[in-house]
Write a protein that holds these residues in place. Structure first.
Motif: not given
Length: 335
Positions: A282-285, A322-330, A246-256
């Motif tokens: 709405q934003f969530q990182l 989590e990857q499939r549900s995120s709005q944008i993948l970083l 529901e939130k505008f999620t920008l997701a990083h998945i993996g070692s940052f």
């Protein structure tokens, strides 16, 4: 049906190891029997894995023959001084040089100069001794080594010298050009030793596998022997549709990693939260996996910490959700 071909795969990472290193050959082994190949997988009996994902044990093919032998790893001794720092360095999370503690500097120097090519080098000699007999007893004439850790390629190198076998070396990451290599505080002698071992491996295998055209181009400058690109894939049966957050999620998945700290992006996101009330609302990182202290500090510096949902390391199946549900993948590459 043609006779089954046997191959031996030498891998350090194997379930219950978590993280990206385990996925590639776990999946290859799963599907090799469909091509009439019998996989024998050689792994350490008592490894020091920085990440654990017990759920991956259920994905190990029942057609795979698993062989285990003990390994000595100095990471176990190093953890006496600092378990957390040892775990981070083992997984490639290396602090910015200016912010390294004395213990971290010492650990990095030891890692780069005394354990060449890496801290699993003590597994090479006992593995060669054991596998020489195993290969002959089971009439296996093809082996595959996968690294990092690149010590495993030294096992393949020695077996190739001593037996009449076909050796395929699989590089999931480069060796001397991998992002953290320059941070290991290498002496000129150690740097040359790494280069010499890399060159010897590159000119001794029968077939080299890499995960990207970029790595292939890098290695073509070292060897004229054949190189094939087999990119990392995905398991179709594991990817299901999920409703978006529901939130505008920008997701990083993996070692940052510290070297991937996108300060320009943080600045832009800060400006957006100031200029656009709806975006701010709405934003969530979303951060999934190990995150370096430098990245977290930069997020705080740009006053974005209240938008962060840091989930830490998740089992693979949960990370996929989590990857499939995120709005944008970083996706960020090292500059």
């Amino acid at each position: 049906m043609k006779p089954t071909k046997k191959i031996l795969i030498i891998s350090y990472y194997w379930p219950p190891a978590g993280g990206p290193g385990v996925q590639r050959w776990l999946k290859f082994v799963k599907y090799l029997p469909d091509f009439n190949i019998e996989p024998h997988v050689y792994i350490p009996e008592n490894p020091t894995y920085p990440l654990i994902d017990e759920k991956l044990l259920s994905e190990v093919s029942d057609k795979a023959i698993i062989i285990k032998q003990p390994i000595f790893e100095p990471y176990g001794l190093a953890s006496v001084f600092s378990k957390n720092k040892t775990k981070k360095i083992s997984s490639g999370i290396i602090p910015n040089q200016k912010k390294q503690s004395f213990i971290e500097k010492v650990m990095l120097w030891i890692r780069g100069n005394l354990f060449i090519p890496d801290a699993r080098v003590f597994w090479v000699k006992p593995s060669v001794k054991f596998l020489k007999q195993y290969l002959q007893e089971h009439q296996i004439d093809t082996i595959i080594t996968t690294g990092p850790p690149h010590s495993l390629h030294l096992i393949g190198l020695q077996l190739k010298k001593e037996l009449n076998i076909t050796w395929m070396a699989d590089f999931r990451d480069p060796w001397t050009t991998i992002g953290y290599h320059k941070q290991l505080k290498l002496s000129s002698w150690a740097a040359k030793k790494h280069k010499d071992l890399e060159k010897e491996v590159m000119n001794s295998y029968d077939q080299l596998l890499v995960t990207s055209p970029t790595t292939k181009t890098e290695f073509e400058a070292i060897t004229s022997k054949p190189i094939e690109v087999i990119t990392n894939g995905y398991d179709v049966e594991k990817v299901n549709k999920k409703p978006l957050d529901e939130k505008f999620t920008l997701a990083h998945i993996g070692s940052f990693l510290s070297a991937r700290n996108p300060r320009i992006l943080w600045k832009a996101l800060k400006e957006l939260t100031k200029e656009n009330p709806e975006f701010k609302k709405q934003f969530q990182l979303k951060l999934i996996g190990a995150v370096s202290a430098e990245v977290l500090q930069a997020i705080k510096e740009f006053k974005l910490e209240k938008y962060v949902n840091h989930l830490g390391y998740l089992p693979h199946d949960e990370a996929i959700i989590e990857q499939r549900s995120s709005q944008i993948l970083l996706l960020i590459e090292i500059d």
